[in-house]
Write a protein that holds these residues in place. Structure first.
Motif, PDB file in Angstrom:
ATOM      1  N   LEU A  17     -42.388  29.666   5.215  1.00 47.27           N
ATOM      2  CA  LEU A  17     -41.342  29.543   4.254  1.00 47.27           C
ATOM      3  C   LEU A  17     -41.100  31.021   3.870  1.00 47.27           C
ATOM      4  N   LEU A  18     -42.041  31.653   3.286  1.00 46.51           N
ATOM      5  CA  LEU A  18     -41.895  33.272   2.808  1.00 46.51           C
ATOM      6  C   LEU A  18     -41.407  34.081   4.201  1.00 46.51           C
ATOM      7  N   GLU A  19     -41.865  33.782   5.235  1.00 48.87           N
ATOM      8  CA  GLU A  19     -41.627  34.528   6.450  1.00 48.87           C
ATOM      9  C   GLU A  19     -40.087  34.216   6.681  1.00 48.87           C
ATOM     10  N   ILE A  20     -39.651  32.866   6.565  1.00 48.45           N
ATOM     11  CA  ILE A  20     -38.288  32.385   6.960  1.00 48.45           C
ATOM     12  C   ILE A  20     -37.364  33.031   5.956  1.00 48.45           C
ATOM     13  N   LEU A  21     -37.597  33.115   4.469  1.00 47.05           N
ATOM     14  CA  LEU A  21     -36.741  33.332   3.861  1.00 47.05           C
ATOM     15  C   LEU A  21     -37.029  34.582   3.363  1.00 47.05           C
ATOM     16  N   SER A  52     -35.879  29.982  12.215  1.00 46.14           N
ATOM     17  CA  SER A  52     -35.315  29.074  13.065  1.00 46.14           C
ATOM     18  C   SER A  52     -35.620  27.386  12.450  1.00 46.14           C
ATOM     19  N   LYS A  53     -34.691  26.724  12.814  1.00 44.30           N
ATOM     20  CA  LYS A  53     -34.650  25.354  12.364  1.00 44.30           C
ATOM     21  C   LYS A  53     -36.030  24.642  12.703  1.00 44.30           C
ATOM     22  N   ARG A  54     -36.721  24.899  13.703  1.00 41.60           N
ATOM     23  CA  ARG A  54     -37.824  24.101  13.818  1.00 41.60           C
ATOM     24  C   ARG A  54     -38.961  24.730  12.876  1.00 41.60           C
ATOM     25  N   THR A  55     -39.203  26.112  12.618  1.00 46.08           N
ATOM     26  CA  THR A  55     -40.147  26.515  11.998  1.00 46.08           C
ATOM     27  C   THR A  55     -39.991  26.070  10.556  1.00 46.08           C
ATOM     28  N   ILE A  86     -38.396  23.386   9.473  1.00 47.00           N
ATOM     29  CA  ILE A  86     -38.817  21.826   9.392  1.00 47.00           C
ATOM     30  C   ILE A  86     -40.396  21.786   9.063  1.00 47.00           C
ATOM     31  N   LYS A  87     -41.000  22.466  10.251  1.00 45.64           N
ATOM     32  CA  LYS A  87     -42.551  22.573   9.987  1.00 45.64           C
ATOM     33  C   LYS A  87     -43.070  22.863   8.875  1.00 45.64           C
ATOM     34  N   ALA A  88     -42.571  24.045   8.216  1.00 45.13           N
ATOM     35  CA  ALA A  88     -42.726  24.451   6.754  1.00 45.13           C
ATOM     36  C   ALA A  88     -42.660  23.363   5.668  1.00 45.13           C
ATOM     37  N   VAL A  89     -41.653  22.759   5.730  1.00 45.75           N
ATOM     38  CA  VAL A  89     -41.259  21.854   4.774  1.00 45.75           C
ATOM     39  C   VAL A  89     -42.079  20.503   5.212  1.00 45.75           C
TER      40      VAL A  89
END
Length: 484
Positions: free
Chosen positions: A97-101, A324-327, A329-332
């Motif tokens: 999540l940190l990498e995404i956001l 990405s949406k997939r990553t 969702i995986k994080a959540v």
């Protein structure tokens, strides 16, 4: 990771759905000669390791319980493994999540709390249920985890990182990937940047609530302890909020965390690439590298190797953790799964530790001090040691910053939970020796790391010795001097 998640879910529901058996409780005394199937106590000499000596209460009314030594060791191992998985999922989900956001409000307010969630849950359930007497007897488990997590990070893990990350020291600066001095206590070691010293100073500041709750003990006074606990709780919560807001408005801590995560994923990606693309075993049966296989591999995929080391590959390794949406969702899902497991199994793990303490007459504090941090902190600890073994100043700086940051959150979040538990349940504060040990370790290591950026190998010996010193000091103060 997906295989581990599938296995853990299967094992989790297997425990929940499996039949459990408890001792039949009756108020009618049964004779030793009775043939009733519920007369489970015989007249012979019983093995305390395997023989039930009393009744036990099943957590949630259906989870397994036992009063035998070996039975509780098994339950501690099983429940502890699930807490280890919960901590791993929360850590990995937070990193994704940190990498995404990127650095921001979520990374500063939400993610730091998730990393300490398993410890906080165990501390909370150690005294939130049952009668006041039961809570008072079990709350020492929470204090044992609180003290043990802090001490093990700043002693055994800290010292191990110095050893595996050691390089030659030249004018107090570690030379990257140069290790010719062997185990020289003064000429070999690690060095860090100034930002690592800043994180150590924040860690020292985080012990202020411990000092506050120690005031009555320092004054040898029994009055005002309840008020002191409230003040300590308020200060601890203020420090928690301040630390999180500081990370939002001064995101250098989050950026260092993000660098740490990216570096770690590069290493993992490199190892995965080596495993998937090697044309054979890279090491012969005698332990020596197979030069022929290594050369074939390098000639076949030299460009891919260089790209992986740089942080990317032909398979978009660098983009794997992008927004990405997939990553996402995986994080959540990882965060939800880790939270559910930690919340569901914290209570039975505490019960198993308490039952093991009753069966062995070993104080519950020492069991939780030594054992529970192995479940809640071992995943991040192993990652830190592996990361430190890169033998570079940059990786050493990020590794020690991670350790200091973990201790800081432990000091403000986990302590807040513990103080709230003591205050609102009206429990007695008798943990002065444990708090003293936390203060000694945090202040010694924190001040030491605040004003120097190089750590010769002899500093690891000091760190290692602080661990048995902590246990010995608590035993001496509580059981020799009778502080508690």
């Amino acid at each position: 990771m997906s295989n581990n998640v599938t296995f853990s879910i299967f094992l989790f529901f297997l425990i929940l759905c499996s039949p459990t058996y408890g001792r039949f409780i009756t108020h009618r005394p049964l004779s030793s000669s009775s043939s009733s199937p519920y007369n489970l106590i015989s007249d012979g000499v019983h093995d305390p390791l395997f023989t039930e000596s009393s009744t036990c209460e099943q957590t949630y009314g259906f989870l397994p319980c036992t009063t035998t030594v070996m039975g509780n060791i098994f339950l501690i191992a099983v429940y502890g493994y699930f807490m280890f998985l919960a901590a791993s999922y929360l850590s990995h989900g937070s990193e994704l999540l940190l990498e995404i956001l990127g650095p921001g409000i979520v990374g500063g307010l939400f993610l730091p709390i998730l990393g300490t969630l398993p410890d906080a849950m165990l501390i909370l359930v150690s005294g939130i249920s049952g009668t006041t007497e039961t809570a008072q007897s079990q709350v020492s488990i929470g204090m044992g985890l609180l003290a043990g997590s802090t001490v093990i990070l700043l002693t055994l893990i800290w010292g191990s990182c110095v050893i595996v990350g050691k390089c030659d020291l030249v004018d107090t600066v570690a030379q990257d990937a140069t290790d010719t001095k062997g185990f020289s206590l003064t000429e070999s070691g690690v060095s860090t940047d100034i930002w690592t010293s800043y994180t150590a100073r924040l860690m020292v500041i985080s012990v202020i609530p411990y000092l506050i709750v120690q005031i009555p003990q320092l004054l040898n006074s029994t009055s005002g302890r309840h008020l002191t606990l409230l003040i300590g709780l308020i200060v601890s919560l203020l420090l928690l909020v301040s630390y999180c807001l500081y990370q939002v408005f001064q995101p250098w801590i989050q950026r260092r965390k993000l660098d740490y995560v990216k570096h770690k994923h590069v290493i993992v990606g490199l190892l995965r690439h080596l495993r998937e693309h090697a044309l054979g075993k890279l090491v012969r049966d005698d332990g020596e590298p197979d030069k022929e296989i290594i050369e074939k591999w390098l000639n076949k995929d030299k460009e891919a190797l260089l790209l992986v080391i740089a942080g990317c590959s032909h398979n978009d390794f660098d983009n794997f953790h992008k927004n990405s949406k997939r990553t996402y969702i995986k994080a959540v899902l990882l965060l939800l799964l880790g939270t559910i497991i930690a919340a569901a199994l914290a209570d039975p793990l505490v019960d198993a530790v308490d039952d093991f303490s009753d069966a062995t007459s070993i104080p519950a504090f020492f069991i939780s001090f030594i054992v529970l941090p192995l479940f809640t902190s071992s995943s991040d600890a192993v990652s830190a040691i592996i990361f430190a073994s890169r033998n570079k100043r940059r990786t050493a700086s990020l590794t020690f910053s991670e350790l200091y940051g973990s201790v800081t959150m432990n000091n403000v979040l986990s302590l807040s939970v513990f103080l709230a538990l003591i205050y609102f349940r009206g429990l007695t504060w008798d943990f002065s020796s444990e708090v003293l040990v936390i203060l000694i370790v945090c202040i010694v290591m924190g001040v030491f790391a605040s004003f120097r950026t190089h750590f010769p190998l002899w500093t690891s010996i000091v760190a290692f010795l602080l661990y048995p010193f902590s246990l010995a000091l608590i035993y001496f103060l509580d059981y020799v001097l009778g502080w508690s």
